[in-house]
Design a protein around this motif. Structure first.
Motif, PDB file in Angstrom:
ATOM      1  N   TRP A   1       0.802  -1.217   0.000  1.00  0.00           N
ATOM      2  CA  TRP A   1       0.000   0.000   0.000  1.00  0.00           C
ATOM      3  C   TRP A   1       0.840   1.274   0.000  1.00  0.00           C
ATOM      4  N   VAL A   2       2.109   1.145  -0.386  1.00  0.00           N
ATOM      5  CA  VAL A   2       2.941   2.317  -0.698  1.00  0.00           C
ATOM      6  C   VAL A   2       2.941   2.410  -2.220  1.00  0.00           C
ATOM      7  N   LEU A   3       2.177   3.372  -2.763  1.00  0.00           N
ATOM      8  CA  LEU A   3       1.819   3.356  -4.182  1.00  0.00           C
ATOM      9  C   LEU A   3       2.373   4.565  -4.931  1.00  0.00           C
ATOM     10  N   PRO A   4       3.045   4.353  -6.060  1.00  0.00           N
ATOM     11  CA  PRO A   4       3.434   5.477  -6.923  1.00  0.00           C
ATOM     12  C   PRO A   4       2.258   5.907  -7.789  1.00  0.00           C
ATOM     13  N   LEU A   5       2.284   7.177  -8.200  1.00  0.00           N
ATOM     14  CA  LEU A   5       1.270   7.690  -9.129  1.00  0.00           C
ATOM     15  C   LEU A   5       1.907   8.733 -10.042  1.00  0.00           C
ATOM     16  N   HIS A   6       1.987   8.398 -11.316  1.00  0.00           N
ATOM     17  CA  HIS A   6       2.490   9.344 -12.318  1.00  0.00           C
ATOM     18  C   HIS A   6       1.987   8.916 -13.689  1.00  0.00           C
ATOM     19  N   GLY A   7       2.156   9.795 -14.659  1.00  0.00           N
ATOM     20  CA  GLY A   7       1.585   9.562 -15.982  1.00  0.00           C
ATOM     21  C   GLY A   7       2.167   8.385 -16.729  1.00  0.00           C
ATOM     22  N   GLY A   8       3.333   7.876 -16.315  1.00  0.00           N
ATOM     23  CA  GLY A   8       3.968   6.774 -17.025  1.00  0.00           C
ATOM     24  C   GLY A   8       3.498   5.408 -16.598  1.00  0.00           C
ATOM     25  N   LEU A   9       2.629   5.337 -15.591  1.00  0.00           N
ATOM     26  CA  LEU A   9       2.147   4.047 -15.101  1.00  0.00           C
ATOM     27  C   LEU A   9       1.005   3.519 -15.973  1.00  0.00           C
ATOM     28  N   PRO A  10       0.873   2.204 -16.098  1.00  0.00           N
ATOM     29  CA  PRO A  10      -0.292   1.638 -16.795  1.00  0.00           C
ATOM     30  C   PRO A  10      -1.574   2.015 -16.064  1.00  0.00           C
ATOM     31  N   PRO A  11      -2.697   2.117 -16.778  1.00  0.00           N
ATOM     32  CA  PRO A  11      -3.963   2.542 -16.167  1.00  0.00           C
ATOM     33  C   PRO A  11      -4.367   1.708 -14.953  1.00  0.00           C
ATOM     34  N   GLU A  12      -4.144   0.377 -15.001  1.00  0.00           N
ATOM     35  CA  GLU A  12      -4.565  -0.459 -13.871  1.00  0.00           C
ATOM     36  C   GLU A  12      -3.769  -0.134 -12.599  1.00  0.00           C
ATOM     37  N   GLU A  13      -2.496   0.241 -12.762  1.00  0.00           N
ATOM     38  CA  GLU A  13      -1.690   0.619 -11.596  1.00  0.00           C
ATOM     39  C   GLU A  13      -2.115   1.990 -11.076  1.00  0.00           C
ATOM     40  N   GLN A  14      -2.471   2.897 -11.966  1.00  0.00           N
ATOM     41  CA  GLN A  14      -2.961   4.204 -11.537  1.00  0.00           C
ATOM     42  C   GLN A  14      -4.259   4.066 -10.749  1.00  0.00           C
ATOM     43  N   ARG A  15      -5.116   3.160 -11.169  1.00  0.00           N
ATOM     44  CA  ARG A  15      -6.422   2.997 -10.502  1.00  0.00           C
ATOM     45  C   ARG A  15      -6.290   2.452  -9.081  1.00  0.00           C
ATOM     46  N   ARG A  16      -5.185   1.829  -8.762  1.00  0.00           N
ATOM     47  CA  ARG A  16      -4.998   1.263  -7.421  1.00  0.00           C
ATOM     48  C   ARG A  16      -5.052   2.335  -6.330  1.00  0.00           C
ATOM     49  N   VAL A  17      -4.698   3.575  -6.664  1.00  0.00           N
ATOM     50  CA  VAL A  17      -4.659   4.618  -5.637  1.00  0.00           C
ATOM     51  C   VAL A  17      -6.055   4.962  -5.123  1.00  0.00           C
ATOM     52  N   PHE A  18      -7.110   4.547  -5.862  1.00  0.00           N
ATOM     53  CA  PHE A  18      -8.474   4.826  -5.420  1.00  0.00           C
ATOM     54  C   PHE A  18      -9.013   3.732  -4.492  1.00  0.00           C
ATOM     55  N   ASP A  19      -8.316   2.592  -4.447  1.00  0.00           N
ATOM     56  CA  ASP A  19      -8.726   1.516  -3.550  1.00  0.00           C
ATOM     57  C   ASP A  19      -8.344   1.863  -2.112  1.00  0.00           C
ATOM     58  N   ARG A  20      -8.907   1.113  -1.179  1.00  0.00           N
ATOM     59  CA  ARG A  20      -8.625   1.351   0.235  1.00  0.00           C
ATOM     60  C   ARG A  20      -8.121   0.062   0.878  1.00  0.00           C
ATOM     61  N   PRO A  21      -7.185   0.173   1.814  1.00  0.00           N
ATOM     62  CA  PRO A  21      -6.712  -1.038   2.493  1.00  0.00           C
ATOM     63  C   PRO A  21      -7.804  -1.635   3.366  1.00  0.00           C
ATOM     64  N   PRO A  22      -7.661  -2.891   3.746  1.00  0.00           N
ATOM     65  CA  PRO A  22      -8.684  -3.525   4.588  1.00  0.00           C
ATOM     66  C   PRO A  22      -8.931  -2.744   5.873  1.00  0.00           C
ATOM     67  N   SER A  23     -10.200  -2.633   6.259  1.00  0.00           N
ATOM     68  CA  SER A  23     -10.573  -1.905   7.463  1.00  0.00           C
ATOM     69  C   SER A  23      -9.939  -2.525   8.704  1.00  0.00           C
ATOM     70  N   ARG A  24      -9.462  -1.658   9.605  1.00  0.00           N
ATOM     71  CA  ARG A  24      -8.877  -2.047  10.897  1.00  0.00           C
ATOM     72  C   ARG A  24      -7.693  -3.001  10.765  1.00  0.00           C
ATOM     73  N   SER A  25      -6.983  -2.888   9.648  1.00  0.00           N
ATOM     74  CA  SER A  25      -5.797  -3.729   9.426  1.00  0.00           C
ATOM     75  C   SER A  25      -4.531  -3.090   9.969  1.00  0.00           C
ATOM     76  N   GLY A  26      -4.608  -1.792  10.318  1.00  0.00           N
ATOM     77  CA  GLY A  26      -3.416  -1.067  10.750  1.00  0.00           C
ATOM     78  C   GLY A  26      -2.564  -0.571   9.602  1.00  0.00           C
ATOM     79  N   VAL A  27      -2.996  -0.857   8.380  1.00  0.00           N
ATOM     80  CA  VAL A  27      -2.253  -0.442   7.188  1.00  0.00           C
ATOM     81  C   VAL A  27      -2.599   1.005   6.834  1.00  0.00           C
ATOM     82  N   VAL A  28      -1.577   1.788   6.505  1.00  0.00           N
ATOM     83  CA  VAL A  28      -1.767   3.168   6.053  1.00  0.00           C
ATOM     84  C   VAL A  28      -1.385   3.253   4.573  1.00  0.00           C
TER      85      VAL A  28
END
Length: 226
Positions: A143-170
Motif C-alpha cells: 500500500w505504498v503506491l506510486p502515481l504518475h503519468g507513465g504508469l499503466p492505467p490499472e496501476e494508476q487505478r490502485r490509488v483509489f482503492d482502500r486497504p482492509p478496514s482495521r488492518s493497521g495499514v496506512v
C-alpha cells in the motif's frame, strides 16, 4: 509539510522559502521555543533546493505512529505549532477527524507530492527500508503506491482503492502533480508537499526546451492542500 510557491521562474516561491529556510539554529529556537534543540539544528541544515527524502519518510512514519489525523493534530498542537490551542475549535476539529477515521476503520491515507519519477522511486525505496512500512508485513508494503503519468492505467487505478478496514495499514500515495488537478483521492487525510514541480521551459537562445525543477505556485500549493 507545505511548500510555498510563486509564478514564473519561482520568484514568489523564493520569497516564501526565505521565510522557511536560511535561519540559524538560534533563530529557529526563538521562532519555535517549544521544540528541542536537535529540531532547531535540523531546520537550520535544510536545503531549499533539494527534496529532503529523509524528512518526507520521517513525516510518513510519524503519521503512522500517531495512528491518524486526529492524534497527529493533537501532537502538533502540543508542540505549539498549530492554531487553536488544546481546546476550542482545535479540539473540535480533532474530534471530527477522529470520528471520520473511526468510520473509515483506520487512519486516513497519506498523499505525498514529488516533482518527478526519480524522487518517487527514492522515497518509495526509503519508506520500504523503514520498520513502519517495510518491516510491517507484505500487506503494508503493497500500500505504498506510486502515481504518475507513465504508469499503466490499472496501476494508476490502485490509488483509489482502500486497504482492509482495521488492518493497521496506512495507504501512502507518492505522486507527481497529476494528483493536483487530474484525480481526486477521497480518503486522503494527510498531505506532504515537497513544494517542487517539473515544469517545461523554453530557452530561445538555445532553441530547445527542458524540464526544470522549480517551486510550485501559491495557487498550486493551495490546490495540493485540498
Amino acid at each position: 509539510a507545505q511548500g510555498g510557491g510563486g509564478g514564473g521562474a519561482g520568484g514568489g516561491g523564493r520569497e516564501v522559502a526565505g521565510e522557511l529556510f536560511g535561519l540559524s539554529a538560534a533563530a529557529n529556537a526563538l521562532r519555535f521555543p517549544s521544540l528541542p534543540p536537535r529540531v532547531h539544528e535540523c531546520l537550520a541544515s535544510l536545503d531549499e533546493d533539494a527534496v529532503n527524502v529523509q524528512l518526507i519518510v520521517d513525516l510518513c512514519c510519524w503519521y503512522k505512529h500517531m495512528g491518524g489525523v486526529a492524534r497527529a493534530l493533537g501532537d502538533v498542537r502540543r508542540c505549539g505549532l498549530g492554531g487553536g490551542g488544546q481546546g476550542g475549535q482545535g479540539g473540535e476539529e480533532s474530534r471530527k477527524e477522529e470520528a471520520a477515521e473511526e468510520a473509515e476503520g483506520g487512519a486516513l491515507a497519506v498523499l505525498v507530492f514529488l516533482p518527478g519519477t526519480r524522487e518517487i522511486t527514492e522515497v518509495h525505496e526509503a519508506l520500504l527500508r523503514t520498520s513502519a512500512f517495510g518491516a510491517a508485513g507484505e500487506l503494508q508494503r503493497e500500500w505504498v503506491l506510486p502515481l504518475h503519468g507513465g504508469l499503466p492505467p490499472e496501476e494508476q487505478r490502485r490509488v483509489f482503492d482502500r486497504p482492509p478496514s482495521r488492518s493497521g495499514v496506512v495507504k501512502v500515495v507518492l505522486s507527481t502533480n497529476v494528483a493536483e488537478t487530474s484525480v481526486t483521492i477521497d480518503d486522503v487525510g494527510f498531505v506532504v508537499d515537497s513544494g517542487r514541480v517539473k515544469e517545461e521551459r523554453y530557452y530561445p537562445d538555445r532553441r530547445m526546451a527542458a524540464l526544470e525543477d522549480v517551486w510550485v505556485s501559491r495557487a498550486s500549493a493551495k490546490q495540493r492542500r485540498g
